[in-house]
Motif scaffolding. Structure first.
Motif, PDB file in Angstrom:
ATOM      1  N   CYS A 111      55.830 -24.229 -43.682  1.00 24.77           N
ATOM      2  CA  CYS A 111      55.580 -22.788 -43.711  1.00 24.77           C
ATOM      3  C   CYS A 111      56.837 -21.996 -44.058  1.00 24.77           C
ATOM      4  O   CYS A 111      57.950 -22.362 -43.666  1.00 24.77           O
ATOM      5  N   ALA A 161      52.819 -28.397 -35.154  1.00 26.13           N
ATOM      6  CA  ALA A 161      53.976 -27.493 -35.114  1.00 26.13           C
ATOM      7  C   ALA A 161      55.155 -28.087 -35.875  1.00 26.13           C
ATOM      8  O   ALA A 161      55.874 -27.367 -36.593  1.00 26.13           O
ATOM      9  N   ILE A 162      55.367 -29.388 -35.743  1.00 28.40           N
ATOM     10  CA  ILE A 162      56.454 -30.042 -36.478  1.00 28.40           C
ATOM     11  C   ILE A 162      56.229 -29.901 -37.978  1.00 28.40           C
ATOM     12  O   ILE A 162      57.132 -29.540 -38.738  1.00 28.40           O
ATOM     13  N   GLU A 184      52.896 -19.087 -34.999  1.00 32.79           N
ATOM     14  CA  GLU A 184      53.773 -19.805 -34.080  1.00 32.79           C
ATOM     15  C   GLU A 184      53.250 -19.752 -32.647  1.00 32.79           C
ATOM     16  O   GLU A 184      53.238 -20.767 -31.935  1.00 32.79           O
ATOM     17  N   SER A 190      54.349 -27.705 -39.505  1.00 30.03           N
ATOM     18  CA  SER A 190      54.382 -26.296 -39.892  1.00 30.03           C
ATOM     19  C   SER A 190      55.801 -25.803 -40.098  1.00 30.03           C
ATOM     20  O   SER A 190      56.079 -25.009 -41.008  1.00 30.03           O
ATOM     21  N   GLU A 191      56.717 -26.280 -39.272  1.00 26.06           N
ATOM     22  CA  GLU A 191      58.109 -25.848 -39.419  1.00 26.06           C
ATOM     23  C   GLU A 191      58.676 -26.319 -40.751  1.00 26.06           C
ATOM     24  O   GLU A 191      59.517 -25.647 -41.356  1.00 26.06           O
ATOM     25  N   GLU A 214      59.475 -19.225 -43.533  1.00 29.13           N
ATOM     26  CA  GLU A 214      60.057 -18.444 -42.423  1.00 29.13           C
ATOM     27  C   GLU A 214      59.426 -18.793 -41.083  1.00 29.13           C
ATOM     28  O   GLU A 214      59.079 -17.909 -40.292  1.00 29.13           O
ATOM     29  N   TRP A 215      59.307 -20.088 -40.804  1.00 31.38           N
ATOM     30  CA  TRP A 215      58.742 -20.511 -39.525  1.00 31.38           C
ATOM     31  C   TRP A 215      59.773 -20.306 -38.419  1.00 31.38           C
ATOM     32  O   TRP A 215      60.935 -20.692 -38.544  1.00 31.38           O
ATOM     33  N   SER A 216      59.358 -19.704 -37.323  1.00 29.73           N
ATOM     34  CA  SER A 216      60.252 -19.444 -36.194  1.00 29.73           C
ATOM     35  C   SER A 216      59.538 -19.818 -34.907  1.00 29.73           C
ATOM     36  O   SER A 216      58.706 -19.053 -34.414  1.00 29.73           O
ATOM     37  N   PRO A 217      59.794 -21.005 -34.358  1.00 30.65           N
ATOM     38  CA  PRO A 217      59.090 -21.446 -33.152  1.00 30.65           C
ATOM     39  C   PRO A 217      59.170 -20.407 -32.042  1.00 30.65           C
ATOM     40  O   PRO A 217      60.208 -19.781 -31.831  1.00 30.65           O
ATOM     41  N   ARG A 218      58.059 -20.235 -31.340  1.00 27.05           N
ATOM     42  CA  ARG A 218      57.965 -19.224 -30.291  1.00 27.05           C
ATOM     43  C   ARG A 218      57.643 -19.878 -28.963  1.00 27.05           C
ATOM     44  O   ARG A 218      56.730 -20.699 -28.859  1.00 27.05           O
TER      45      ARG A 218
END
Length: 424
Positions: free
Chosen positions: A222, A215-216, A409, A218-219, A224-228
């Motif tokens: 990627c 996740a780190i 996400e 990917s942010e 327009e990464w928006s953690p969910r």
């Protein structure tokens, strides 16, 4: 036998960049003569220490340090990095393959990462294996084509490596090497500066030690990464038998145990018909892959055909026998298959399709990178895929999760709990 170390998580805490660079160089020097995860480099330590010192000077204040500050990262040798040759696991001259640095490398460096070097791979990321061995047992394949990227993480050389996936080139080696592999939705990470396999299918892959680390990364990587945040457990769907039966009986027995563990933890698991007419799905994918690969290699193959390994040459020649009408039909069928799976998820309430990441544990020998078949539906449709380690008595197994296109996400948010449940 490579002495494995406890894999360190990739977190966002401040690091000593020089110490991280020294650790990575020490680990590569201690293990790579056996596993061959990195392309050789005349003065890796000198280059990497210089990068680390420059990084410390650029971000002197801990509060200002970005997410990957001081993290050495392996980069698959089909991805251009300024100052490092790109050979794509081939004997084709590096000057013929040269190109501008990939945007994804710019993003890594901009986030404070150190480029540890180029990871070995199958030739042109197709199927002819490179020299890499599985750190868990060097007589077995690490998978491919992102062979070195997965092996480097599994051997503790780096905590993060970047691979690619056209069919199963991130998910399968992650499974064989017992680490986390994440393939985002097709198009979420730019692929400029990457030697293509089949552009309609090619996706950048992330290989790391844990889901939180994916996740780190990917942010950073990627668009327009928006953690969910997720409040409820996902509904898990098991695809049709004709797909699952591609896996070996021991693998299916283990998969059943893993499903039982998830059910006991409160997950709802439902049967589904996501993968129907599997032979057609496979044919559509390989029509697209072969046709587009032949186009990518048109000039190189004509100039350097004698330097191609037989498996790569066969792929190009098969692609040249496919006409544009057949390719266009395959692309239309891909869209129809994607929509069929999406509609099935909507009707059944399935959030994630689950299954084994590979047909079995890593095969003995280095003549093959293993069977890619378990990834075919999700790679064809461009859906995000995640492989997490699953308990096994000897060599690692992978547990595969595929979510709706664009739901990357939430897949990683859910995937951390799935991984923890299986490991518990």
């Amino acid at each position: 036998m490579t002495e494995l170390v406890r894999l360190r998580p990739l977190d966002a805490t401040p690091r000593d960049a020089v110490a991280e660079a020294e650790y990575t160089c020490d680990r590569i020097e201690a293990t790579d003569a056996e596993i061959f995860a990195f392309e050789s480099e005349p003065d890796r330590r000198g280059r990497l220490l210089a990068e680390a010192q420059a990084t410390e000077e650029r971000w002197g204040e801990p509060a200002d340090r970005p997410a990957l500050y001081g993290v050495p990262v392996g980069v698959k040798d089909v991805i251009h990095v300024d100052g490092l040759e790109t050979r794509a696991g081939s004997k084709v001259p590096a000057e013929a393959l040269a190109g501008a640095q990939a945007t994804l490398v710019d993003r890594l460096v901009g986030a404070g990462a150190l480029i540890a070097g180029k990871n070995t791979c199958a030739e042109f990321a197709i199927s002819a294996p490179g020299p890499t061995r599985n750190p868990h047992n060097p007589t077995h394949t690490p998978g491919g084509s992102s062979s070195g990227s997965a092996a480097a993480v599994a051997a503790g050389q780096v905590r993060l490596s970047i691979g690619t996936q056209t069919v199963s080139s991130t998910i399968r080696p992650a499974a064989y090497c017992g680490i986390v592999g994440f393939k985002p939705s097709h198009g979420r990470i730019p692929v400029d500066g990457v030697i293509a396999n089949a552009p309609s299918l090619d996706t950048i892959g992330i290989l790391t030690t844990d889901v939180a680390g994916a996740a780190i990364a990917s942010e950073v990587l990627c668009d327009e990464w928006s953690p969910r945040a997720v409040d409820e457990l996902p509904v898990l769907g098991i695809p049709a038998d004709e797909y699952l039966e591609c896996a070996s009986k021991p693998t299916l027995a283990r998969f059943a145990e893993h499903v039982a563990k998830l059910k006991a933890a409160g997950y709802r698991v439902v049967p589904g018909r996501a993968v129907t007419d599997f032979p057609r799905i496979r044919a559509v994918l390989f029509t697209i892959q072969r046709y587009e690969s032949a186009i990518v290699h048109a000039a190189w193959f004509d100039s350097y055909r004698a330097l191609y390994q037989p498996k790569s040459a066969q792929s190009v020649l098969e692609g040249r026998d496919i006409d544009e009408d057949k390719h266009q039909l395959a692309l239309k069928l891909r869209t129809a298959i994607h929509d069929q799976i999406r509609d099935m998820m909507e009707r059944s309430g399935v959030d994630i399709w689950i299954g084994p990441s590979a047909t079995d544990t890593a095969p003995v020998g280095l003549a093959s990178t293993g069977n890619s078949i378990m990834s075919i539906p999700w790679s064809l449709t461009g859906m995000p895929s995640l492989s997490v380690p699953a308990p096994a008595p000897d060599l690692p197994l992978g547990f595969h999760c595929a979510a709706r296109t664009g739901d990357d996400e939430r897949l990683l948010a859910w995937g951390g709990d799935i991984a923890a449940t299986l490991a518990g």
